[in-house]
Design an enzyme around this catalytic site. Structure first.
Site, PDB file in Angstrom:
ATOM      1  CG  HIS A 165       8.062 -23.194  11.747  1.00 34.97           C
ATOM      2  ND1 HIS A 165       7.995 -22.199  12.777  1.00 34.97           N
ATOM      3  CD2 HIS A 165       9.020 -23.032  11.122  1.00 34.97           C
ATOM      4  CE1 HIS A 165       9.097 -21.391  12.454  1.00 34.97           C
ATOM      5  NE2 HIS A 165       9.780 -21.930  11.567  1.00 34.97           N
ATOM      6  CD  GLU A 269      10.526 -24.675  13.854  1.00 34.03           C
ATOM      7  OE1 GLU A 269      11.090 -23.586  13.949  1.00 34.03           O
ATOM      8  OE2 GLU A 269      10.894 -25.086  12.352  1.00 34.03           O
TER       9      GLU A 269
HETATM   10  O1  TA6 Z   1      12.547 -22.879  11.574  1.00 36.24           O
HETATM   11  C1  TA6 Z   1      13.301 -21.894  11.679  1.00 36.24           C
HETATM   12  C2  TA6 Z   1      13.323 -21.045  10.493  1.00 36.24           C
HETATM   13  O2  TA6 Z   1      13.859 -21.806   9.335  1.00 36.24           O
HETATM   14  C3  TA6 Z   1      14.323 -19.910  10.752  1.00 36.24           C
HETATM   15  O3  TA6 Z   1      15.569 -19.768  10.176  1.00 36.24           O
HETATM   16  C4  TA6 Z   1      13.335 -18.687  10.443  1.00 36.24           C
HETATM   17  O4  TA6 Z   1      13.667 -18.431   9.144  1.00 36.24           O
HETATM   18  C5  TA6 Z   1      12.087 -19.269  10.618  1.00 36.24           C
HETATM   19  O5  TA6 Z   1      12.249 -20.547  10.317  1.00 36.24           O
HETATM   20  C6  TA6 Z   1      10.827 -18.229   9.992  1.00 36.24           C
HETATM   21  O6  TA6 Z   1      10.701 -18.564   8.941  1.00 36.24           O
HETATM   22  P1  TA6 Z   1       9.561 -17.791   7.946  1.00 36.24           P
HETATM   23  O7  TA6 Z   1       9.751 -18.075   6.647  1.00 36.24           O
HETATM   24  O8  TA6 Z   1       8.206 -18.308   8.347  1.00 36.24           O
HETATM   25  O9  TA6 Z   1       9.829 -16.487   8.393  1.00 36.24           O
END
Ligand code: TA6
Length: 296
Positions: A165, A269
């Site tokens: 991510h 990601e």
């Molecule tokens: O990858 C995008 C996502 O799924 C968004 O929806 C947002 O929730 C982000 O990840 C961050 O997630 P986190 O749990 O690290 O705040």
């Protein structure tokens, strides 16, 4: 902190207490490039180019605690992506302490660190499967290679999603673009997961953006016009890409993210988010992402 000095390599690998006292592995390349990885979540928090310029975004509001994910760098999301199941958001490996399995000096001054996580009481309470997950981070003069490997060490099959991510630092989000996804089917989390081919030649940002690109091309790029920098992303064994910027309202709702920080980051990601991967007992899975950054 346990004595990990046996993994240190003079001038290439140093291990120290990082933020929150969490153990941190610092990698240095003779070219001047560097990277930092926390054992907590096998979380890469910094990647600097040969000029010492930081290429990853890290929130000034990030938590540095054993039970919280770090905000920025490369959270490892496994065995679940997002809230798509009964596990904690993005799975549990990013809030677990990984083991330092090895460090290695390679030809050309490249340097690698391997981190490993297997099931433990905490993970078994959440997910009744035995596994071995390995992340190998390799730093070269001009790239950062992330090799992920998951093995099913139990006697039952299991399924997983995975995402690296990655938070890239951007000088000005209004002058940034993600290229290489034109024509790819996207699932738009902000439009009830509507699926459609993205016809745009590039993705630019003027609102919250949260999309999974399914079976995306293995090479794509991020243009940071204001910084005069282009990131290149190459993936293998990973089918999908997510593009995310929280924009204003969501930034204000995230306690570990500054209200204005959406202006200086984008997440692109790599992983398998649209579909789960099924592993039979004894079956391994491998996937890799290689990042590089070039100045104009
Ligand atoms: O990858 C995008 C996502 O799924 C968004 O929806 C947002 O929730 C982000 O990840 C961050 O997630 P986190 O749990 O690290 O705040």
């Amino acid at each position: 902190m346990k004595d990990l000095s046996r993994f240190e390599i003079h001038g290439a690998v140093a291990i120290t207490p990082g933020n929150g006292g969490l153990p941190k592995v610092a990698l240095k390349h003779p070219s001047g490039s560097s990277a930092e990885i926390y054992l907590h979540g096998a979380h890469v928090t910094s990647w600097r180019d040969g000029r010492g310029e930081e290429l990853f975004f890290l929130s000034r509001e990030s938590n540095w605690a054993a039970d919280k994910p770090i905000r920025g760098g490369i959270p490892v999301c496994w065995p679940q992506f997002g809230g798509q199941g009964t596990l904690p958001q993005h799975g549990f490996v990013r809030t677990n302490p990984w083991t330092l399995a090895g460090t290695e000096e390679l030809p050309g001054g490249n340097v690698a660190v391997t981190l490993r996580l297997s099931e433990n009481d905490a993970t078994l309470k959440l997910w009744p499967h035995r596994f071995e997950f390995e992340l190998r981070v390799t730093l070269s003069a001009s790239s950062l290679r992330l090799g992920a490997q998951a093995g099913n060490t139990g006697d039952q099959p299991f399924e997983f999603q995975i995402a690296l991510h990655t938070y890239f630092t951007i000088a000005d989000i209004h002058r940034a673009a993600v290229r290489g996804l034109q024509g790819t089917t996207m699932i738009d989390a902000l439009r009830e997961n509507a699926r459609e081919a993205d016809a745009q030649p590039e993705i630019r940002f003027d609102r919250e953006t949260d999309r999974v690109y399914v079976s995306a091309p293995d090479t794509l790029s991020i243009r940071d016009e204001a910084a005069g920098r282009t990131f290149a992303i190459r993936k293998s064994g990973m089918s999908d890409v997510v593009v995310w910027n929280p924009w204003i309202a969501k930034s204000q709702r995230m306690p570990d993210f500054g209200d204005d920080e959406y202006l200086r980051m984008v997440c692109v990601e790599t992983g398998n988010m649209a579909n789960r991967i099924r592993l039979a007992p004894g079956q391994p899975w491998r996937g890799e992402t290689v990042l590089s950054a070039v100045r104009d």
